[in-house]
Design an enzyme around this catalytic site. Structure first.
Site, mmCIF file in Angstrom:
data_model
loop_
_atom_site.group_PDB
_atom_site.id
_atom_site.type_symbol
_atom_site.label_atom_id
_atom_site.label_comp_id
_atom_site.label_asym_id
_atom_site.label_seq_id
_atom_site.Cartn_x
_atom_site.Cartn_y
_atom_site.Cartn_z
ATOM 1 N N ARG A 229 -9.107 11.710 1.359
ATOM 2 C CA ARG A 229 -9.865 12.574 0.445
ATOM 3 C C ARG A 229 -11.259 11.965 0.280
ATOM 4 N NH1 ARG A 229 -6.659 15.895 1.523
ATOM 5 N NH2 ARG A 229 -5.275 17.049 0.127
ATOM 6 N N HIS A 277 -12.373 18.798 7.985
ATOM 7 C CA HIS A 277 -11.013 18.680 7.409
ATOM 8 C C HIS A 277 -9.972 19.225 8.388
ATOM 9 C CE1 HIS A 277 -8.771 18.226 3.372
ATOM 10 N NE2 HIS A 277 -7.904 18.140 4.368
HETATM 11 P P1 NAP Z 1 2.331 9.179 0.558
HETATM 12 O O1 NAP Z 1 3.544 9.250 1.431
HETATM 13 O O2 NAP Z 1 2.478 9.444 -0.893
HETATM 14 O O3 NAP Z 1 1.710 7.723 0.768
HETATM 15 C C1 NAP Z 1 0.669 7.227 -0.015
HETATM 16 C C2 NAP Z 1 0.469 5.747 0.290
HETATM 17 O O4 NAP Z 1 -0.666 5.293 -0.449
HETATM 18 C C3 NAP Z 1 1.668 4.891 -0.152
HETATM 19 O O5 NAP Z 1 1.850 3.820 0.743
HETATM 20 C C4 NAP Z 1 1.203 4.381 -1.519
HETATM 21 O O6 NAP Z 1 1.783 3.145 -1.902
HETATM 22 C C5 NAP Z 1 -0.271 4.191 -1.258
HETATM 23 N N1 NAP Z 1 -1.019 4.178 -2.521
HETATM 24 C C6 NAP Z 1 -1.116 5.146 -3.458
HETATM 25 N N2 NAP Z 1 -1.873 4.736 -4.501
HETATM 26 C C7 NAP Z 1 -2.250 3.470 -4.200
HETATM 27 C C8 NAP Z 1 -3.029 2.513 -4.878
HETATM 28 N N3 NAP Z 1 -3.565 2.750 -6.071
HETATM 29 N N4 NAP Z 1 -3.199 1.310 -4.295
HETATM 30 C C9 NAP Z 1 -2.636 1.038 -3.090
HETATM 31 N N5 NAP Z 1 -1.892 1.909 -2.386
HETATM 32 C C10 NAP Z 1 -1.700 3.109 -2.942
HETATM 33 O O7 NAP Z 1 1.183 10.157 1.103
HETATM 34 P P2 NAP Z 1 0.994 10.721 2.597
HETATM 35 O O8 NAP Z 1 1.931 11.848 2.865
HETATM 36 O O9 NAP Z 1 1.001 9.578 3.544
HETATM 37 O O10 NAP Z 1 -0.472 11.366 2.484
HETATM 38 C C11 NAP Z 1 -1.606 10.597 2.107
HETATM 39 C C12 NAP Z 1 -2.791 11.516 1.822
HETATM 40 O O11 NAP Z 1 -3.297 12.059 3.041
HETATM 41 C C13 NAP Z 1 -2.477 12.763 1.006
HETATM 42 O O12 NAP Z 1 -2.430 12.456 -0.387
HETATM 43 C C14 NAP Z 1 -3.621 13.685 1.350
HETATM 44 O O13 NAP Z 1 -4.671 13.527 0.418
HETATM 45 C C15 NAP Z 1 -4.090 13.189 2.727
HETATM 46 N N6 NAP Z 1 -3.947 14.217 3.774
HETATM 47 C C16 NAP Z 1 -5.045 14.572 4.501
HETATM 48 C C17 NAP Z 1 -4.939 15.512 5.513
HETATM 49 C C18 NAP Z 1 -6.139 15.928 6.361
HETATM 50 O O14 NAP Z 1 -6.051 16.862 7.134
HETATM 51 N N7 NAP Z 1 -7.263 15.259 6.267
HETATM 52 C C19 NAP Z 1 -3.693 16.098 5.808
HETATM 53 C C20 NAP Z 1 -2.594 15.716 5.042
HETATM 54 C C21 NAP Z 1 -2.726 14.770 4.033
HETATM 55 P P3 NAP Z 1 3.383 3.012 -2.139
HETATM 56 O O15 NAP Z 1 3.964 2.928 -0.736
HETATM 57 O O16 NAP Z 1 3.535 1.754 -2.881
HETATM 58 O O17 NAP Z 1 3.808 4.244 -2.883
#
Ligand code: NAP
Length: 314
Positions: A229, A277
């Site tokens: 993001r 995006h």
């Molecule tokens: P997820 O499974 O919830 O994983 C989030 C990761 O970030 C986890 O490892 C979490 O730690 C870590 N995290 C969260 N807050 C943190 C903090 N304050 N300090 C350190 N680590 C932190 O999410 P995901 O499915 O991988 O997706 C991640 C993001 O990708 C989404 O939220 C979305 O914004 C983005 N996204 C972008 C696109 C695009 O096309 N550009 C597409 C899809 C998604 P823990 O393991 O300890 O929980």
């Protein structure tokens, strides 16, 4: 008859219709209907809504609503809008999405690793000049966020023989990946990341996480990929680091304001690659199958498979 499941979105009629068709095909036993096509009496029965960037005012018109299932992976807007509502929230976790993101991370890491921005600049200058070859084993890629997407990206990078490290909120163990957590862990990982890939959710804790102080912890001439993001990076700090040459190149797929306004500096900065995006679009068919699976599980067990912690923000 079972209550209808409204599809609530602000993405336009054509996109809503395409989603409704895919969701109906994935769960013909359910009645998925556009929010606007239901009347007040039917809204009063709805316990579950499927959403894609919904207007929170529309969700408020569903008095029995308990569960909101998003078809997107990122839920920062929903968390902000629904905080304190007591609703349960489920976001999309789809192996297809993770595979698409892992492919994008590998593609754009290779773009930076093999100096494509530099050779494109040299071509424009008609400059015949090559760099020494660097093996992937000599490059460390740091991944911010080791969730569904970060973990899949780490596997793809390991297969391509990069050194991989990763940072998460809670300590994680991943074979072949050097993992870090906490503020000190972040500083350690930033210091060793030749290429930094951001796959964190946007939360109160991650907004402007990459500010001037933290960007300065990266090795000189490090490169950055943001597929998470836009607001996780302080844009002015990023611009200054690129202008000074402290950072070499940034691949940005996400921005604080999208679509990226035509007069924003990123469009024309020589050391920025702008993407619209597009790194990991949701696949409607596989996403609908995941949503259908969650709803069937709920119908059988009565338990809502919520996977978002509204207080934590993701
Ligand atoms: P997820 O499974 O919830 O994983 C989030 C990761 O970030 C986890 O490892 C979490 O730690 C870590 N995290 C969260 N807050 C943190 C903090 N304050 N300090 C350190 N680590 C932190 O999410 P995901 O499915 O991988 O997706 C991640 C993001 O990708 C989404 O939220 C979305 O914004 C983005 N996204 C972008 C696109 C695009 O096309 N550009 C597409 C899809 C998604 P823990 O393991 O300890 O929980």
């Amino acid at each position: 008859m079972r209550e209808a499941i409204p599809f609530v979105s602000q993405g336009g009629a054509a996109a809503a219709q395409a989603w409704i068709e895919a969701l109906r095909a994935a769960m013909p036993e359910e009645r998925i209907v556009d929010f606007a096509e239901l009347d007040e009496a039917e809204w009063a029965q709805c316990r579950l809504a499927i959403v894609a960037n919904p207007d929170p005012a529309e969700l408020k018109r569903l008095p029995r609503l308990e569960w909101v299932h998003s078809v997107w992976a990122g839920v920062e807007r929903l968390v902000e809008d629904l905080g304190g509502s007591g609703l349960q929230l489920t976001r999309l976790v789809d192996p297809q999405l993770a595979a698409t993101m892992a492919e994008a991370v590998l593609a754009w890491t290779l773009y930076l690793h093999r100096e494509m921005p530099l050779y494109a600049q040299r071509q424009r200058a008609r400059l015949w000049q090559s760099e020494d070859y660097v093996r992937p084993e000599q490059r460390t890629v740091g991944i911010l966020g080791l969730g569904a997407l970060g973990e899949a990206a780490a596997q793809a990078l390991l297969q391509a023989r990069f050194k991989v490290c990763g940072w998460s909120r809670s300590p994680r163990e991943l074979a072949g990946v050097r993992t870090f957590s906490g503020e000190q862990g972040l500083a350690q990982m930033l210091a060793m990341s030749d290429i930094l890939v951001c796959l964190l959710p946007l939360t109160a804790d991650t907004r402007h996480l990459l500010d001037a102080r933290r960007l300065a912890m990266l090795p000189p001439r490090a490169q950055l990929v943001n597929f998470a993001r836009g607001a996780i990076i302080d844009d002015q700090a990023l611009r200054a680091a690129l202008d000074e040459g402290a950072l070499r190149h940034a691949v940005l797929d996400v921005f604080a304001v999208e679509p990226l306004p035509a007069d924003n500096w990123q469009w024309t900065h020589p050391d920025v690659t702008v993407l619209p995006h597009c790194s990991a679009p949701t696949n409607r068919e596989t996403a609908s199958a995941i949503v259908a699976g969650n709803i069937r599980q709920y119908r059988q067990s009565g338990e809502i498979p919520a996977n978002v912690d509204i207080r934590r923000g993701y």
